[in-house]
Design an enzyme around this catalytic site. Structure first.
Site, PDB file in Angstrom:
ATOM      1  N   GLU A 147      52.823  45.720  43.599  1.00 34.04           N
ATOM      2  CA  GLU A 147      53.691  44.623  44.025  1.00 34.04           C
ATOM      3  C   GLU A 147      55.087  44.955  43.503  1.00 34.04           C
ATOM      4  O   GLU A 147      55.245  45.823  42.657  1.00 34.04           O
ATOM      5  CB  GLU A 147      53.183  43.283  43.478  1.00 34.04           C
ATOM      6  N   ASN A 179      48.086  31.005  36.950  1.00 36.47           N
ATOM      7  CA  ASN A 179      48.975  31.168  35.789  1.00 36.47           C
ATOM      8  C   ASN A 179      50.452  31.272  36.168  1.00 36.47           C
ATOM      9  O   ASN A 179      51.305  30.673  35.520  1.00 36.47           O
ATOM     10  CB  ASN A 179      48.508  32.328  34.905  1.00 36.47           C
ATOM     11  N   GLU A 213      45.531  42.911  41.947  1.00 31.80           N
ATOM     12  CA  GLU A 213      46.267  42.760  40.685  1.00 31.80           C
ATOM     13  C   GLU A 213      45.355  41.959  39.773  1.00 31.80           C
ATOM     14  O   GLU A 213      45.209  40.743  39.938  1.00 31.80           O
ATOM     15  CB  GLU A 213      47.586  42.011  40.924  1.00 31.80           C
ATOM     16  N   CYS A 268      49.379  37.776  32.810  1.00 37.06           N
ATOM     17  CA  CYS A 268      48.677  39.055  32.923  1.00 37.06           C
ATOM     18  C   CYS A 268      49.365  40.089  32.057  1.00 37.06           C
ATOM     19  O   CYS A 268      48.721  40.931  31.458  1.00 37.06           O
ATOM     20  CB  CYS A 268      48.625  39.494  34.378  1.00 37.06           C
TER      21      CYS A 268
HETATM   22  P1  NAD Z   1      40.413  33.865  39.532  1.00 38.20           P
HETATM   23  O1  NAD Z   1      39.927  35.229  39.884  1.00 38.20           O
HETATM   24  O2  NAD Z   1      39.439  32.901  38.993  1.00 38.20           O
HETATM   25  O3  NAD Z   1      41.096  33.161  40.768  1.00 38.20           O
HETATM   26  C1  NAD Z   1      42.175  33.740  41.469  1.00 38.20           C
HETATM   27  C2  NAD Z   1      42.169  33.231  42.909  1.00 38.20           C
HETATM   28  O4  NAD Z   1      41.002  33.735  43.551  1.00 38.20           O
HETATM   29  C3  NAD Z   1      42.115  31.722  43.046  1.00 38.20           C
HETATM   30  O5  NAD Z   1      42.901  31.341  44.155  1.00 38.20           O
HETATM   31  C4  NAD Z   1      40.653  31.477  43.322  1.00 38.20           C
HETATM   32  O6  NAD Z   1      40.419  30.274  44.007  1.00 38.20           O
HETATM   33  C5  NAD Z   1      40.323  32.672  44.186  1.00 38.20           C
HETATM   34  N1  NAD Z   1      38.907  33.027  44.257  1.00 38.20           N
HETATM   35  C6  NAD Z   1      37.930  32.787  43.363  1.00 38.20           C
HETATM   36  N2  NAD Z   1      36.752  33.271  43.825  1.00 38.20           N
HETATM   37  C7  NAD Z   1      37.016  33.854  45.023  1.00 38.20           C
HETATM   38  C8  NAD Z   1      36.232  34.534  45.993  1.00 38.20           C
HETATM   39  N3  NAD Z   1      34.919  34.733  45.821  1.00 38.20           N
HETATM   40  N4  NAD Z   1      36.833  34.997  47.101  1.00 38.20           N
HETATM   41  C9  NAD Z   1      38.154  34.833  47.289  1.00 38.20           C
HETATM   42  N5  NAD Z   1      38.946  34.178  46.424  1.00 38.20           N
HETATM   43  C10 NAD Z   1      38.385  33.700  45.292  1.00 38.20           C
HETATM   44  O7  NAD Z   1      41.616  34.106  38.507  1.00 38.20           O
HETATM   45  P2  NAD Z   1      42.403  33.015  37.624  1.00 38.20           P
HETATM   46  O8  NAD Z   1      41.528  32.594  36.495  1.00 38.20           O
HETATM   47  O9  NAD Z   1      42.986  32.004  38.538  1.00 38.20           O
HETATM   48  O10 NAD Z   1      43.611  33.895  37.077  1.00 38.20           O
HETATM   49  C11 NAD Z   1      43.666  34.493  35.834  1.00 38.20           C
HETATM   50  C12 NAD Z   1      43.445  35.981  35.934  1.00 38.20           C
HETATM   51  O11 NAD Z   1      44.408  36.582  36.786  1.00 38.20           O
HETATM   52  C13 NAD Z   1      43.583  36.724  34.615  1.00 38.20           C
HETATM   53  O12 NAD Z   1      42.553  37.659  34.482  1.00 38.20           O
HETATM   54  C14 NAD Z   1      44.919  37.427  34.747  1.00 38.20           C
HETATM   55  O13 NAD Z   1      45.078  38.569  33.933  1.00 38.20           O
HETATM   56  C15 NAD Z   1      44.934  37.749  36.180  1.00 38.20           C
HETATM   57  N6  NAD Z   1      46.298  37.987  36.620  1.00 38.20           N
HETATM   58  C16 NAD Z   1      46.666  39.246  36.986  1.00 38.20           C
HETATM   59  C17 NAD Z   1      47.971  39.500  37.379  1.00 38.20           C
HETATM   60  C18 NAD Z   1      48.401  40.866  37.813  1.00 38.20           C
HETATM   61  O14 NAD Z   1      49.441  40.964  38.430  1.00 38.20           O
HETATM   62  N7  NAD Z   1      47.649  41.911  37.538  1.00 38.20           N
HETATM   63  C19 NAD Z   1      48.897  38.460  37.400  1.00 38.20           C
HETATM   64  C20 NAD Z   1      48.489  37.192  37.007  1.00 38.20           C
HETATM   65  C21 NAD Z   1      47.178  36.961  36.633  1.00 38.20           C
END
Ligand code: NAD
Length: 476
Positions: A457, A147, A245, A279
């Site tokens: 962060e 995102n 996060e 997020c």
């Molecule tokens: P996701 O968890 O699907 O993927 C995030 C990353 O993790 C990607 O690089 C993905 O390839 C990797 N990943 C997936 N499975 C993994 C595993 N088993 N081991 C290691 N890495 C793995 O998340 P998304 O759909 O890309 O992002 C959206 C989510 O992120 C939303 O829930 C959003 O709220 C959250 N988010 C949180 C923050 C924050 O700062 N708290 C900021 C932005 C987004």
């Protein structure tokens, strides 16, 4: 594009590639290497090998490199921003802001790299004193979502490098391009080979190899709560540090004494920026009953005025959602609310016209009468749909705001200092904005409570997350 391991731009060892798609057109933008466990191994080894020398470099030298990297990123902003819009879908204006944030973040941590200090401690024994020294934790696995690929990369890479850590970065498989270009710009400032590496690929295929690697000393992860839980379990095997996060469902409370004009602008930005895929987006809106009707009209009007278009189009105000799956998810959440009696007062559909046929577009949507047990009220809504709830007073607003498994951000609009103070004290979240747009500032710690994760962060606190403290007792 390639990945960068040990200073070299390389393909995957097995030669596999991943197509990167444009969410506005369905076309292939470019390809990246599709890494496997052997590529992760090479990247972690490169980072581990580079670590001792990088950690030993005086802070001011690391600072010089980080400042130089910021200049390289600034030069490349137009190119990086264009790649981000093509692969992620957000508007070029949003991408440009995001690319510029990387340079700003590099500068912020460049300014801190030579200011890392420990402590001197007097002890009861005469002739004996204590010192607390700070050392970089080692090799960092940085894992980012789609995102905000650039800012979330910078939030990890900049403090890690400033602290003296080396990094293996894995961007989301659907948004590797702008990140890779930014990393190449950073590395072109002259970082020693192996200090900053990338591996591309899907989390399902290479995630475990990276997070479970015994030479990884810290995992800095941003993404879904479910993925975070899995990473935390895996990290336990090697007792690897984690910063998580995760998801959020930020409440925004608008009291009856608020500046409604400013509040409605902030809520519209807060909900619809990046097509709602943030997020820190405003995901639940609580309106005091006295201003509810007026405010609903204001926010619906603002939603209807947003121009939805391909992010590369001049004047586009909101791009498509990132993937078909993401749009389907938001549509299902809206349908669930409507099925339980919610009313759509803006949007609610896909925009029509040939320019929208191949992309994952959705109108900015606002709903009222949303039941408390509906999916929109209880889950994270990661797209441009805003559920509105009416409350009688601040106690009810705070109780409902806290009725979520998440605790990332929150905001309140009021002219009454007592209400603002009460909300700031009692809302369970890592951030509360009072009469301000929900923006995370470089200078302040940011991170969630509850199932939104832990660790910080931004700010000095992020730097601390890449340093370990060691106590030394000296007797002479
Ligand atoms: P996701 O968890 O699907 O993927 C995030 C990353 O993790 C990607 O690089 C993905 O390839 C990797 N990943 C997936 N499975 C993994 C595993 N088993 N081991 C290691 N890495 C793995 O998340 P998304 O759909 O890309 O992002 C959206 C989510 O992120 C939303 O829930 C959003 O709220 C959250 N988010 C949180 C923050 C924050 O700062 N708290 C900021 C932005 C987004």
């Amino acid at each position: 594009m390639k990945m960068q391991i040990g200073g070299d731009l390389v393909a995957a060892k097995a030669g596999a590639t991943l197509d990167v798609m444009n969410p506005a057109t369905g076309e292939v933008v470019d390809q990246v290497p599709k890494g496997a466990a052997s590529d992760v191994e090479a990247a972690v080894e490169a980072a581990a090998e580079a670590f001792p020398e990088w950690a030993a470099l005086p802070g001011h030298k690391r600072a010089q490199l980080l400042f130089a990297a910021a200049a390289k990123v600034r030069e490349a902003v137009p190119e990086i921003a264009k790649l981000l819009t093509l692969e992620q879908g957000k508007t070029l204006r949003e991408s440009t802001i995001e690319a510029e944030r990387v340079a700003a973040n590099l500068e912020y941590y460049a300014g801190l790299a030579d200011k890392i200090r420990g402590d001197y401690v007097t002890l009861a024994d005469p002739g004996t004193f204590g010192m607390v020294i700070k050392r970089p934790v080692g090799v960092v696995a940085a894992i980012t979502p789609w995102n905000f690929p650039l800012t979330l990369m910078a939030n990890k890479v900049c403090p890690a490098l400033a602290a003296g850590c080396t990094v293996v970065l894995k961007p989301a498989s659907t948004t590797p391009l702008a990140t890779q270009r930014a990393i190449e710009a950073i590395n072109s400032a002259g970082f020693p080979p192996g200090v900053l590496n990338t591996v591309h690929g899907t989390g399902g295929e290479i995630g475990d190899a990276l997070t479970g690697h015994p030479k990884v000393n810290k995992i800095a992860f941003t993404g879904q709560t479910e993925t975070g839980k899995r990473i935390m379990k895996l990290a336990a095997d090697n007792v690897t540090r984690v910063t998580l996060e995760l998801g959020g469902s930020d409440p925004c409370i608008v009291c009856d004494d608020a500046d409604l004009e400013k509040a409605s602008r902030a809520v519209a930005i807060g909900r619809f920026f990046n097509a709602g895929q943030a997020c820190l987006a405003v995901k639940r809106l609580y309106l005091f009953s006295g201003i509810a009707e007026q405010f609903m009209k204001m926010i619906a009007g603002r939603a209807q005025k947003l121009r939805v278009a391909n992010g590369m189009t001049e004047g586009a105000m909101m791009g498509p959602l990132h993937t078909e799956k993401q749009r389907a998810e938001v549509e299902a959440q809206v349908a669930d609310a409507v099925g339980r009696g919610a009313k759509v007062i803006a949007g609610g559909k896909r925009p029509e016209g040939p320019e929208f046929d191949k992309g994952w577009f959705l109108q900015p949507t606002v709903l009222t009468d949303v039941p408390e047990d509906s999916r929109m009220a209880t889950e994270e809504v990661f797209g441009p749909a805003l559920p509105i709830f009416i409350v009688k007073d601040l106690d009810e607003a705070i109780e409902k705001a806290n009725g979520s498994v998440y605790g990332l951000g929150s905001s309140i609009w009021t002219r009454d200092l007592a209400k603002a103070r009460r909300a700031a004290e009692h809302i369970e979240a890592g951030y509360t904005w009072v009469n301000a747009i929900q923006v995370a500032h470089d200078e302040m710690p940011f991170g969630g409570l509850k199932q939104s994760g832990f660790g910080k962060e931004h700010g000095l606190e992020a730097l601390d997350g890449y340093l370990e403290k060691k106590s030394v007792v000296l007797s002479a």
